[in-house]
Design a protein around this motif. Structure first.
Motif, PDB file in Angstrom:
ATOM      1  N   GLY A  79     -14.217  -8.728 -12.358  1.00 21.19           N
ATOM      2  CA  GLY A  79     -13.332  -7.724 -14.202  1.00 21.19           C
ATOM      3  C   GLY A  79     -14.196  -6.351 -14.136  1.00 21.19           C
ATOM      4  N   ASN A  80     -13.560  -5.560 -14.560  1.00 21.05           N
ATOM      5  CA  ASN A  80     -14.476  -4.680 -15.206  1.00 21.05           C
ATOM      6  C   ASN A  80     -15.088  -3.372 -14.424  1.00 21.05           C
ATOM      7  OD1 ASN A  80     -12.931  -5.348 -17.576  1.00 21.05           O
ATOM      8  ND2 ASN A  80     -14.655  -6.262 -17.733  1.00 21.05           N
ATOM      9  N   ILE A  81     -14.724  -3.260 -12.390  1.00 26.95           N
ATOM     10  CA  ILE A  81     -15.128  -2.100 -12.525  1.00 26.95           C
ATOM     11  C   ILE A  81     -14.121  -1.952 -10.746  1.00 26.95           C
ATOM     12  CG2 ILE A  81     -18.226  -3.514 -11.515  1.00 26.95           C
ATOM     13  CD1 ILE A  81     -16.626  -4.371  -9.122  1.00 26.95           C
ATOM     14  N   LYS A  82     -14.508  -1.005 -10.396  1.00 27.81           N
ATOM     15  CA  LYS A  82     -13.460  -0.781  -9.650  1.00 27.81           C
ATOM     16  C   LYS A  82     -13.620  -1.270  -8.040  1.00 27.81           C
ATOM     17  CE  LYS A  82     -13.144   4.348 -10.590  1.00 27.81           C
ATOM     18  NZ  LYS A  82     -13.570   5.802 -10.346  1.00 27.81           N
ATOM     19  N   VAL A  83     -11.776  -1.444  -7.401  1.00 28.14           N
ATOM     20  CA  VAL A  83     -12.579  -2.382  -6.206  1.00 28.14           C
ATOM     21  C   VAL A  83     -12.951  -1.750  -5.404  1.00 28.14           C
ATOM     22  CG1 VAL A  83     -10.122  -0.938  -5.536  1.00 28.14           C
ATOM     23  CG2 VAL A  83     -10.728  -2.842  -4.908  1.00 28.14           C
ATOM     24  N   GLU A  84     -13.474   0.030  -5.517  1.00 29.06           N
ATOM     25  CA  GLU A  84     -14.121   0.592  -4.068  1.00 29.06           C
ATOM     26  C   GLU A  84     -15.423   0.312  -4.333  1.00 29.06           C
ATOM     27  OE1 GLU A  84     -11.554   1.391  -6.009  1.00 29.06           O
ATOM     28  OE2 GLU A  84     -11.957   4.280  -5.538  1.00 29.06           O
ATOM     29  N   THR A 106      -5.256 -17.761 -10.775  1.00 28.58           N
ATOM     30  CA  THR A 106      -3.896 -17.930 -12.017  1.00 28.58           C
ATOM     31  C   THR A 106      -4.051 -18.776 -12.534  1.00 28.58           C
ATOM     32  OG1 THR A 106      -3.221 -19.335  -9.012  1.00 28.58           O
ATOM     33  CG2 THR A 106      -1.434 -18.483 -11.133  1.00 28.58           C
ATOM     34  N   TRP A 107      -4.671 -19.705 -13.384  1.00 31.49           N
ATOM     35  CA  TRP A 107      -4.624 -19.980 -14.432  1.00 31.49           C
ATOM     36  C   TRP A 107      -5.411 -19.936 -15.769  1.00 31.49           C
ATOM     37  CZ3 TRP A 107      -6.887 -26.079 -13.735  1.00 31.49           C
ATOM     38  CH2 TRP A 107      -6.485 -27.086 -14.345  1.00 31.49           C
ATOM     39  N   PRO A 108      -4.801 -19.288 -16.872  1.00 30.49           N
ATOM     40  CA  PRO A 108      -5.415 -18.726 -17.815  1.00 30.49           C
ATOM     41  C   PRO A 108      -6.448 -19.211 -18.560  1.00 30.49           C
ATOM     42  CG  PRO A 108      -2.712 -19.392 -18.070  1.00 30.49           C
ATOM     43  CD  PRO A 108      -3.262 -19.634 -16.968  1.00 30.49           C
ATOM     44  N   LEU A 109      -6.658 -20.432 -18.311  1.00 28.63           N
ATOM     45  CA  LEU A 109      -7.899 -21.764 -18.313  1.00 28.63           C
ATOM     46  C   LEU A 109      -8.952 -20.555 -17.820  1.00 28.63           C
ATOM     47  CD1 LEU A 109      -8.973 -23.564 -20.068  1.00 28.63           C
ATOM     48  CD2 LEU A 109      -8.527 -24.966 -17.399  1.00 28.63           C
ATOM     49  N   HIS A 110      -8.761 -20.915 -15.955  1.00 29.87           N
ATOM     50  CA  HIS A 110      -9.647 -20.243 -15.453  1.00 29.87           C
ATOM     51  C   HIS A 110     -10.589 -18.849 -15.642  1.00 29.87           C
ATOM     52  CE1 HIS A 110     -11.075 -23.102 -12.718  1.00 29.87           C
ATOM     53  NE2 HIS A 110      -9.933 -23.589 -13.270  1.00 29.87           N
ATOM     54  N   VAL A 111      -8.905 -18.334 -16.081  1.00 35.99           N
ATOM     55  CA  VAL A 111      -9.316 -16.186 -16.670  1.00 35.99           C
ATOM     56  C   VAL A 111     -10.276 -16.136 -17.553  1.00 35.99           C
ATOM     57  CG1 VAL A 111      -8.031 -14.327 -17.041  1.00 35.99           C
ATOM     58  CG2 VAL A 111      -6.856 -16.099 -15.035  1.00 35.99           C
ATOM     59  N   THR A 112      -9.866 -16.810 -18.293  1.00 37.73           N
ATOM     60  CA  THR A 112     -10.407 -16.786 -19.589  1.00 37.73           C
ATOM     61  C   THR A 112     -12.146 -17.619 -19.723  1.00 37.73           C
ATOM     62  OG1 THR A 112      -9.527 -18.090 -20.830  1.00 37.73           O
ATOM     63  CG2 THR A 112      -8.417 -16.259 -20.579  1.00 37.73           C
ATOM     64  N   GLU A 113     -11.852 -18.510 -19.145  1.00 36.35           N
ATOM     65  CA  GLU A 113     -13.227 -19.125 -19.742  1.00 36.35           C
ATOM     66  C   GLU A 113     -13.555 -19.324 -18.213  1.00 36.35           C
ATOM     67  OE1 GLU A 113     -13.702 -21.072 -22.427  1.00 36.35           O
ATOM     68  OE2 GLU A 113     -11.982 -20.550 -23.084  1.00 36.35           O
ATOM     69  N   VAL A 114     -13.917 -18.910 -16.597  1.00 32.08           N
ATOM     70  CA  VAL A 114     -14.778 -18.970 -15.969  1.00 32.08           C
ATOM     71  C   VAL A 114     -15.156 -17.411 -15.361  1.00 32.08           C
ATOM     72  CG1 VAL A 114     -14.731 -19.415 -13.727  1.00 32.08           C
ATOM     73  CG2 VAL A 114     -13.955 -21.231 -14.929  1.00 32.08           C
ATOM     74  N   PHE A 115     -14.067 -16.472 -15.339  1.00 30.60           N
ATOM     75  CA  PHE A 115     -13.704 -15.103 -15.028  1.00 30.60           C
ATOM     76  C   PHE A 115     -14.790 -14.377 -16.253  1.00 30.60           C
ATOM     77  CE2 PHE A 115     -11.924 -14.123 -10.568  1.00 30.60           C
ATOM     78  CZ  PHE A 115     -12.240 -14.940 -10.403  1.00 30.60           C
ATOM     79  N   ARG A 116     -13.857 -14.936 -17.223  1.00 30.15           N
ATOM     80  CA  ARG A 116     -14.325 -14.510 -18.914  1.00 30.15           C
ATOM     81  C   ARG A 116     -13.692 -12.354 -18.989  1.00 30.15           C
ATOM     82  NH1 ARG A 116     -17.133 -17.056 -22.534  1.00 30.15           N
ATOM     83  NH2 ARG A 116     -17.644 -19.116 -21.591  1.00 30.15           N
ATOM     84  N   VAL A 117     -12.517 -12.884 -18.589  1.00 32.53           N
ATOM     85  CA  VAL A 117     -12.179 -11.507 -18.357  1.00 32.53           C
ATOM     86  C   VAL A 117     -10.424 -11.905 -19.234  1.00 32.53           C
ATOM     87  CG1 VAL A 117     -12.679 -10.541 -16.529  1.00 32.53           C
ATOM     88  CG2 VAL A 117     -10.506 -11.245 -16.339  1.00 32.53           C
ATOM     89  N   SER A 118      -9.766 -10.462 -19.222  1.00 33.26           N
ATOM     90  CA  SER A 118      -8.267 -10.832 -20.666  1.00 33.26           C
ATOM     91  C   SER A 118      -7.443 -10.984 -18.974  1.00 33.26           C
ATOM     92  CB  SER A 118      -7.863  -9.586 -20.875  1.00 33.26           C
ATOM     93  OG  SER A 118      -7.683  -9.086 -19.846  1.00 33.26           O
ATOM     94  N   LEU A 119      -6.074 -11.173 -19.492  1.00 28.92           N
ATOM     95  CA  LEU A 119      -4.903 -12.029 -18.571  1.00 28.92           C
ATOM     96  C   LEU A 119      -4.880 -10.775 -17.566  1.00 28.92           C
ATOM     97  CD1 LEU A 119      -3.334 -15.128 -20.149  1.00 28.92           C
ATOM     98  CD2 LEU A 119      -5.402 -15.330 -18.777  1.00 28.92           C
ATOM     99  N   GLU A 120      -4.249  -9.747 -18.702  1.00 23.78           N
ATOM    100  CA  GLU A 120      -4.250  -8.552 -17.737  1.00 23.78           C
ATOM    101  C   GLU A 120      -4.841  -8.168 -16.791  1.00 23.78           C
ATOM    102  OE1 GLU A 120      -4.735  -8.953 -21.267  1.00 23.78           O
ATOM    103  OE2 GLU A 120      -2.034  -9.101 -21.980  1.00 23.78           O
ATOM    104  N   GLU A 121      -6.258  -7.864 -17.179  1.00 23.59           N
ATOM    105  CA  GLU A 121      -7.815  -8.046 -16.493  1.00 23.59           C
ATOM    106  C   GLU A 121      -7.276  -8.580 -14.964  1.00 23.59           C
ATOM    107  OE1 GLU A 121      -9.237  -4.900 -16.146  1.00 23.59           O
ATOM    108  OE2 GLU A 121     -10.890  -5.736 -14.815  1.00 23.59           O
ATOM    109  N   ASN A 122      -7.042  -9.871 -15.338  1.00 22.24           N
ATOM    110  CA  ASN A 122      -6.519  -9.871 -14.281  1.00 22.24           C
ATOM    111  C   ASN A 122      -5.714  -9.862 -13.536  1.00 22.24           C
ATOM    112  OD1 ASN A 122      -7.311 -13.031 -12.150  1.00 22.24           O
ATOM    113  ND2 ASN A 122      -5.165 -13.771 -13.193  1.00 22.24           N
ATOM    114  N   ILE A 123      -4.955  -9.438 -14.088  1.00 19.13           N
ATOM    115  CA  ILE A 123      -3.386  -9.025 -12.929  1.00 19.13           C
ATOM    116  C   ILE A 123      -4.061  -8.265 -12.198  1.00 19.13           C
ATOM    117  CG2 ILE A 123      -1.618  -8.016 -13.094  1.00 19.13           C
ATOM    118  CD1 ILE A 123      -0.562 -11.390 -13.819  1.00 19.13           C
ATOM    119  N   ALA A 124      -4.600  -6.888 -12.943  1.00 23.56           N
ATOM    120  CA  ALA A 124      -5.342  -5.448 -12.215  1.00 23.56           C
ATOM    121  C   ALA A 124      -6.022  -5.655 -11.292  1.00 23.56           C
ATOM    122  CB  ALA A 124      -5.772  -5.107 -12.813  1.00 23.56           C
TER     123      ALA A 124
END
Ligand SMILES: [Zn+2]
Length: 521
Positions: A79-84, A106-124
Motif C-alpha cells: 500500500g501507498n508506494i509506487k509499483v516500480e 478481495t475481502w474488505p475484512l482483509h483489506v482494512t484489518e490485515v493490509f490496513r489500507v483503504s478499499l480504494e487503495e486496494n483496488i489501485a
C-alpha cells in the motif's frame, strides 16, 4: 487451445503442506516431469519470499521447457508506494518467467484489518501491479484471494476487485477458494456470476478443507472456468489443495475435456512426485492409488474376471494403473485361481485340489496369516498342495537364546538348529546380533553343503505385527520378511504365539523359496 488449462502449484502451494519439502534440484526434476506430462503452467515458487525459490528460477531460466509456461508467484504492490519501487514486484520480474501470478485481496475484512489500507487503495494496488507487469511483457494471472468468502459478505466489492484486474489487462482472473470450506453448488453459482460480470472465462483455485476441493473445481469448470489450479497428489496447506491427479482424470474421462496428451502417464507422475517429496503414496488415491483397482472380496473378483466394468468405473490402463487381485480371507475360488495362474499354475475351477488349497488358505488366515504381502509363502503353499515339490529340508529342532552381560558390555544371541537335509541330520550353531540374525546364520550353515546357493540371498527387511488377541486367546505375532537376490525380491510370512517361532517360519519359507527358484533356473 485447450478448453481447460492445467496450472500446477505443487512447487509453491504444495510446499506449504506439512512435511513437503523440495531441494532446488528436486524442484527442477518435478518441473520437468510436469512439463513432459503436458501441464500448461508450472508455478515454481515465490521469488520474493525465499532464496531457494530465487535459485530455482535462476536455474530454470537456463533450461528448455517443451510445453509448460514457467510462472513466478507474488503479491500485488504494497500500500501507498509506487509499483516500480516495490522490491517484491521487482523480484517477480527478475525471475524471468513468461508468466507471473499475483495474489491480491478481495475481502474488505482483509483489506482494512490485515493490509490496513483503504478499499480504494486496494483496488489501485491490484490495477497498478497488473498494468506494470503487463507493460514488462509478462502474461499476468491474477489470483483473487478469498473470493468466495468475500462474495458472501460483499459481492459488489469482490466483483470490483476482479474487474479492476481484468481492466488493467490481466490475461486471466483466478477465483480462489482460499479457506477451503465452501460447497460445490455455491462455487458454481458464484463462478457463473463472476464470468458474467467479466464477460470471459476465469481460473479456479480450490482447497480441500471440506473434502470437496476437486468437486468445487469441477463445479467451477461447469460454470465457465477455463483453468484449474491444483497440486499433484493434493499436497498443500492444512488438508491440501485441489488434487490435480484426480481432477485431470475426471476432466478427461468423465467430461471429455482433452487436458493431458497422454493420461496413461498419470500414475507414474503421481508416484514420481511422491518419491521426490519423500511421501508414502496413498494407496486409496482415486485413479492412481495401488488400491484403486484392487479387488479383494470373492464375489467382486468373480465378477471382474468375467467383465471388468462390473466393479471398475474406468479401465485402470487409461491412467497407467492396473487391476490387482488380492488373496484374503474373503477369497472365493476365483481369487486363488487367478493368483495361481499369475504364478504359472493351472488349476481347474471346481477341482478337488483347488478346493483344498482354498480351505488351507482360509484355515491359515483364520490363524492370522496374511498373504497379501507375502506371495512367496503363498506360492510355497500352492506347490506343497500340488505335490510337485518335496521339502528341501525338515526342521527337527531349533533353539535360540539371548545373553546380556552388562559388566562386560556384551550381548548376543545364539541359535542352534538341527535339520534333516536329504536324509542326513545336520546340527549347527551360530551367533548373531538378534534372534533372527542368529537363526538365519545357523540355518544357512546347515544348508550350505547341500545347497551352496543359499549364501547368495539376503534378508532385507523384517516387520513384526502383534495380532489383536480379541478372541480371548493370547496375542499372536505375525512376522513378514523381505528377501532379495540381485533384482529379485520376495516376501514371506510366519505366524505364531511366539515371535521366535513366527520368525523361523518366515525365514525357512524365504530360504526354501529361493532354493526352489534357483534350482529351477
Ligand atoms: Zn492456495
Amino acid at each position: 487451445m485447450k478448453p481447460v488449462t492445467l496450472y500446477d502449484t505443487t512447487l509453491r502451494d504444495g510446499t506449504q503442506g506439512t512435511g513437503i519439502n523440495f531441494s532446488v534440484t528436486d524442484k527442477l526434476r518435478v518441473a520437468h516431469k510436469l512439463d513432459e506430462f503436458g501441464i500448461d503452467y508450472i508455478e515454481g515458487g515465490w521469488p520474493g519470499s525465499n532464496p531457494r525459490d530465487e535459485q530455482f528460477f535462476a536455474e530454470a531460466a537456463t533450461h528448455t521447457w517443451k510445453h509448460a509456461r514457467l510462472t513466478a508467484f507474488g503479491m500485488t504492490r504494497r500500500g501507498n508506494i509506487k509499483v516500480e519501487d516495490d522490491v517484491q514486484v521487482q523480484r517477480l520480474l527478475d525471475a524471468k518467467t513468461p508468466a507471473v501470478c499475483i495474489v491480491g485481496k478481495t475481502w474488505p475484512l482483509h483489506v482494512t484489518e490485515v493490509f490496513r489500507v483503504s478499499l480504494e487503495e486496494n483496488i489501485a494496488m491490484i490495477a497498478d501491479t497488473v498494468r506494470y507487469l503487463k507493460s514488462k511483457g509478462r502474461e499476468v494471472l491474477y489470483d483473487a484471494e478469498h473470493f468466495f468468502d468475500s462474495f458472501r459478505e460483499d459481492p459488489d466489492y469482490s466483483l470490483a476487485t476482479i474487474k479492476a484486474a481484468k481492466d488493467a489487462g490481466a490475461d486471466l482472473v483466478v477465483l480462489c477458494e482460499t479457506n477451503g470450506g465452501a460447497m460445490p453448488e455455491y462455487i458454481y453459482e458464484v463462478t457463473q456470476k463472476a464470468v458474467a460480470h467479466l464477460g470471459c472465462g476465469v481460473g479456479i483455485h480450490t482447497h480441500n478443507d471440506g473434502g470437496v476441493g476437486v468437486a468445487n473445481a469441477l463445479a467451477a469448470v461447469r460454470a465457465g472456468a477455463v483453468q484449474v489450479q491444483g497440486t499433484i497428489n493434493g499436497y498443500g496447506e492444512r488438508v491440501g489443495n485441489c488434487n490435480l491427479t484426480t481432477i485431470i482424470a475426471n476432466l478427461q474421462l468423465k467430461y471429455g475435456y482433452q487436458v493431458a496428451p497422454d493420461l496413461t502417464k498419470l500414475r507414474e507422475l503421481a508416484l514420481f512426485v511422491d518419491e521426490l517429496a519423500n511421501v508414502t503414496p496413498d494407496i486409496r488415491a482415486p485413479y492412481v492409488g495401488r488400491a484403486a483397482f484392487t479387488h479383494k472380496g470373492g464375489l467382486h473378483v468373480h465378477a471382474v474376471q468375467k467383465l471388468a466394468r462390473t466393479y471398475e468405473h474406468v479401465s485402470p490402463a487409461l491412467v497407467g494403473n492396473e487391476q490387482v487381485i488380492v488373496i484374503s480371507d474373503m477369497s472365493g475360488q476365483s481369487n486363488v485361481l487367478v493368483k495361481a495362474e499369475a504364478l504359472g499354475f493351472k488349476l481347474e475351477k471346481g477341482a478337488p485340489v483347488a478346493a483344498s488349497i482354498l480351505n488351507e488358505v482360509k484355515r491359515m488366515e483364520s490363524e492370522g496369516y496374511e498373504f497379501e504381502a507375502a506371495e512367496a509363502s503363498f506360492e510355497l503353499l500352492l506347490r506343497r498342495h500340488l505335490g510337485g515339490c518335496q521339502p528341501l529340508f525338515e526342521t527337527l529342532e531349533y533353539e535360540c537364546s539371548y545373553r546380556r552381560d552388562s559388566e562386560r558390555g556384551y550381548e548376543s544371541c545364539l541359535a542352534t538348529v538341527k535339520l534333516n537335509v536329504g536324509g542326513e541330520t545336520v546340527l549347527t550353531v551360530a551367533e548373531g546380533d538378534g534372534p533372527v540374525n542368529a537363526l538365519d546364520g545357523a540355518l544357512r550353515k546347515a544348508l550350505v553343503a547341500k545347497y551352496p546357493a543359499v549364501t547368495e540371498m539376503k534378508l532385507e527387511d523384517y516387520k513384526v505385527r502383534i495380532i489383536d488377541g480379541h478372541l480371548g486367546t493370547a496375542a499372536k505375532t505375525r512376522v513378514l520378511i523381505d528377501s532379495t537376490h540381485g533384482t529379485d525380491n520376495w516376501s514371506t510370512v510366519g505366524v505364531s504365539f511366539n515371535i521366535i517361532d513366527a520368525s523361523w517360519r518366515a525365514l525357512t519359507d524365504s530360504v526354501e523359496y529361493f532354493l526352489l527358484r534357483s534350482a529351477a533356473v
